[in-house]
Motif scaffolding. Structure first.
Motif, PDB file in Angstrom:
ATOM      1  N   ALA A  27       6.227 -95.305  -2.451  1.00  0.00           N
ATOM      2  CA  ALA A  27       7.638 -94.935  -2.495  1.00  0.00           C
ATOM      3  C   ALA A  27       7.817 -93.420  -2.537  1.00  0.00           C
ATOM      4  O   ALA A  27       8.788 -92.891  -1.988  1.00  0.00           O
ATOM      5  CB  ALA A  27       8.308 -95.574  -3.707  1.00  0.00           C
ATOM      6  N   ALA A  28       6.893 -92.718  -3.172  1.00  0.00           N
ATOM      7  CA  ALA A  28       7.021 -91.263  -3.298  1.00  0.00           C
ATOM      8  C   ALA A  28       6.724 -90.548  -1.981  1.00  0.00           C
ATOM      9  O   ALA A  28       7.321 -89.507  -1.696  1.00  0.00           O
ATOM     10  CB  ALA A  28       6.096 -90.749  -4.393  1.00  0.00           C
ATOM     11  N   PHE A  29       5.819 -91.091  -1.180  1.00  0.00           N
ATOM     12  CA  PHE A  29       5.407 -90.411   0.050  1.00  0.00           C
ATOM     13  C   PHE A  29       6.558 -90.255   1.057  1.00  0.00           C
ATOM     14  O   PHE A  29       6.796 -89.139   1.535  1.00  0.00           O
ATOM     15  CB  PHE A  29       4.210 -91.145   0.667  1.00  0.00           C
ATOM     16  CG  PHE A  29       3.619 -90.428   1.827  1.00  0.00           C
ATOM     17  CD1 PHE A  29       2.940 -89.237   1.651  1.00  0.00           C
ATOM     18  CD2 PHE A  29       3.753 -90.939   3.107  1.00  0.00           C
ATOM     19  CE1 PHE A  29       2.398 -88.569   2.731  1.00  0.00           C
ATOM     20  CE2 PHE A  29       3.212 -90.280   4.189  1.00  0.00           C
ATOM     21  CZ  PHE A  29       2.533 -89.087   4.002  1.00  0.00           C
ATOM     22  N   PRO A  30       7.310 -91.310   1.409  1.00  0.00           N
ATOM     23  CA  PRO A  30       8.409 -91.088   2.355  1.00  0.00           C
ATOM     24  C   PRO A  30       9.522 -90.202   1.801  1.00  0.00           C
ATOM     25  O   PRO A  30      10.154 -89.444   2.544  1.00  0.00           O
ATOM     26  CB  PRO A  30       8.936 -92.478   2.686  1.00  0.00           C
ATOM     27  CG  PRO A  30       8.239 -93.417   1.830  1.00  0.00           C
ATOM     28  CD  PRO A  30       7.133 -92.725   1.131  1.00  0.00           C
ATOM     29  N   LEU A  31       9.728 -90.261   0.492  1.00  0.00           N
ATOM     30  CA  LEU A  31      10.767 -89.408  -0.093  1.00  0.00           C
ATOM     31  C   LEU A  31      10.347 -87.939  -0.069  1.00  0.00           C
ATOM     32  O   LEU A  31      11.165 -87.058   0.188  1.00  0.00           O
ATOM     33  CB  LEU A  31      11.078 -89.860  -1.522  1.00  0.00           C
ATOM     34  CG  LEU A  31      11.703 -91.253  -1.639  1.00  0.00           C
ATOM     35  CD1 LEU A  31      11.921 -91.610  -3.091  1.00  0.00           C
ATOM     36  CD2 LEU A  31      12.988 -91.351  -0.859  1.00  0.00           C
ATOM     37  N   ALA A  34      10.860 -86.742   3.377  1.00  0.00           N
ATOM     38  CA  ALA A  34      12.286 -86.524   3.648  1.00  0.00           C
ATOM     39  C   ALA A  34      12.755 -85.196   3.059  1.00  0.00           C
ATOM     40  O   ALA A  34      13.541 -84.482   3.684  1.00  0.00           O
ATOM     41  CB  ALA A  34      13.103 -87.680   3.079  1.00  0.00           C
ATOM     42  N   TRP A  35      12.290 -84.861   1.852  1.00  0.00           N
ATOM     43  CA  TRP A  35      12.670 -83.578   1.253  1.00  0.00           C
ATOM     44  C   TRP A  35      12.155 -82.417   2.087  1.00  0.00           C
ATOM     45  O   TRP A  35      12.834 -81.400   2.240  1.00  0.00           O
ATOM     46  CB  TRP A  35      12.161 -83.469  -0.185  1.00  0.00           C
ATOM     47  CG  TRP A  35      13.028 -84.193  -1.172  1.00  0.00           C
ATOM     48  CD1 TRP A  35      12.714 -85.325  -1.849  1.00  0.00           C
ATOM     49  CD2 TRP A  35      14.365 -83.857  -1.557  1.00  0.00           C
ATOM     50  NE1 TRP A  35      13.766 -85.712  -2.643  1.00  0.00           N
ATOM     51  CE2 TRP A  35      14.791 -84.819  -2.487  1.00  0.00           C
ATOM     52  CE3 TRP A  35      15.247 -82.841  -1.213  1.00  0.00           C
ATOM     53  CZ2 TRP A  35      16.048 -84.794  -3.068  1.00  0.00           C
ATOM     54  CZ3 TRP A  35      16.498 -82.812  -1.802  1.00  0.00           C
ATOM     55  CH2 TRP A  35      16.891 -83.773  -2.716  1.00  0.00           C
ATOM     56  N   THR A  36      10.947 -82.536   2.633  1.00  0.00           N
ATOM     57  CA  THR A  36      10.437 -81.446   3.469  1.00  0.00           C
ATOM     58  C   THR A  36      11.161 -81.366   4.799  1.00  0.00           C
ATOM     59  O   THR A  36      11.270 -80.288   5.375  1.00  0.00           O
ATOM     60  CB  THR A  36       8.929 -81.601   3.732  1.00  0.00           C
ATOM     61  OG1 THR A  36       8.687 -82.837   4.397  1.00  0.00           O
ATOM     62  CG2 THR A  36       8.140 -81.528   2.449  1.00  0.00           C
ATOM     63  N   LYS A  37      11.669 -82.493   5.285  1.00  0.00           N
ATOM     64  CA  LYS A  37      12.407 -82.483   6.552  1.00  0.00           C
ATOM     65  C   LYS A  37      13.789 -81.848   6.392  1.00  0.00           C
ATOM     66  O   LYS A  37      14.351 -81.327   7.356  1.00  0.00           O
ATOM     67  CB  LYS A  37      12.536 -83.904   7.088  1.00  0.00           C
ATOM     68  CG  LYS A  37      12.832 -83.965   8.542  1.00  0.00           C
ATOM     69  CD  LYS A  37      12.546 -85.335   9.069  1.00  0.00           C
ATOM     70  CE  LYS A  37      12.642 -85.223  10.574  1.00  0.00           C
ATOM     71  NZ  LYS A  37      12.105 -86.375  11.228  1.00  0.00           N
ATOM     72  N   HIS A 130      12.568 -92.306   6.633  1.00  0.00           N
ATOM     73  CA  HIS A 130      12.118 -92.021   5.270  1.00  0.00           C
ATOM     74  C   HIS A 130      12.998 -92.719   4.235  1.00  0.00           C
ATOM     75  O   HIS A 130      12.489 -93.234   3.238  1.00  0.00           O
ATOM     76  CB  HIS A 130      12.110 -90.521   5.023  1.00  0.00           C
ATOM     77  CG  HIS A 130      11.351 -89.756   6.063  1.00  0.00           C
ATOM     78  ND1 HIS A 130      10.002 -89.913   6.265  1.00  0.00           N
ATOM     79  CD2 HIS A 130      11.758 -88.842   6.970  1.00  0.00           C
ATOM     80  CE1 HIS A 130       9.598 -89.128   7.242  1.00  0.00           C
ATOM     81  NE2 HIS A 130      10.660 -88.462   7.686  1.00  0.00           N
ATOM     82  N   LEU A 131      14.311 -92.726   4.467  1.00  0.00           N
ATOM     83  CA  LEU A 131      15.211 -93.393   3.521  1.00  0.00           C
ATOM     84  C   LEU A 131      15.054 -94.904   3.567  1.00  0.00           C
ATOM     85  O   LEU A 131      15.166 -95.567   2.532  1.00  0.00           O
ATOM     86  CB  LEU A 131      16.658 -93.011   3.807  1.00  0.00           C
ATOM     87  CG  LEU A 131      17.166 -91.751   3.150  1.00  0.00           C
ATOM     88  CD1 LEU A 131      18.614 -91.477   3.551  1.00  0.00           C
ATOM     89  CD2 LEU A 131      17.051 -91.804   1.659  1.00  0.00           C
ATOM     90  N   ILE A 132      14.799 -95.456   4.740  1.00  0.00           N
ATOM     91  CA  ILE A 132      14.619 -96.910   4.837  1.00  0.00           C
ATOM     92  C   ILE A 132      13.372 -97.326   4.069  1.00  0.00           C
ATOM     93  O   ILE A 132      13.420 -98.203   3.195  1.00  0.00           O
ATOM     94  CB  ILE A 132      14.555 -97.358   6.311  1.00  0.00           C
ATOM     95  CG1 ILE A 132      15.923 -97.202   6.977  1.00  0.00           C
ATOM     96  CG2 ILE A 132      14.097 -98.813   6.412  1.00  0.00           C
ATOM     97  CD1 ILE A 132      15.917 -97.453   8.465  1.00  0.00           C
TER      98      ILE A 132
END
Length: 154
Positions: A27-31, A34-37, A130-132
């Protein structure tokens, strides 16, 4: 929260620890991606300094959902809520309000990952994937953590 232990039976503590760690990191990896994007892109190393920087597209609802899903992930980590000392805030409110606010915050933290995943599924935004994935994994973490933690404690 809902404890699914009677449905699954007793899980091996090693398997429960592995599943908990896999859910937390998954769960932490896609979030984190997303923050870096969301960060503005860097200037090319050999570009002229007088040229304006290109700005990425910014979607306010997706930023709102990313912040709330990240907060929900932090709250879903076991024993993190105990270290925040939120009981001091409860002393400032009347007793009946603090219970209602605690229930509303818990409902929001469990509900917002599903809402973020549904929003990203129907509306294109820069951090859609990333949010999905992050929203679904944080929701699964909220639903399975009581079962996994009870397997770890026994």
């Amino acid at each position: 929260m809902l404890d699914l232990l009677p449905v699954f039976g007793h899980l091996n503590p090693r398997l429960a620890a592995f599943l908990m760690l896999a859910l937390l990191l998954g769960a932490a990896f896609p979030l984190a991606l997303a923050w870096t994007k969301i960060l503005p892109p860097e200037r090319d190393p050999f570009s002229r300094p007088d040229l304006p920087r290109s700005r990425g597209s910014f979607d306010r609802p997706s930023f709102f959902f990313l912040a709330n899903v990240s907060l929900s992930l932090l709250a879903a980590i076991p024993r993190i809520a105990d270290t925040l000392h939120l009981d001091a805030l409860a002393q400032l409110l009347p007793a009946n309000w603090s219970e209602h606010i605690a229930v509303l915050v818990l409902i929001w933290l469990v509900f917002v990952p599903a809402l973020a995943a549904a929003y990203s599924a129907v509306r294109p935004n820069p951090i859609r994937k990333h949010l999905i994935f992050g929203g679904i994994l944080v929701l699964i973490l909220w639903l399975l953590s009581p079962t996994l933690l009870s397997s770890l404690s026994s």
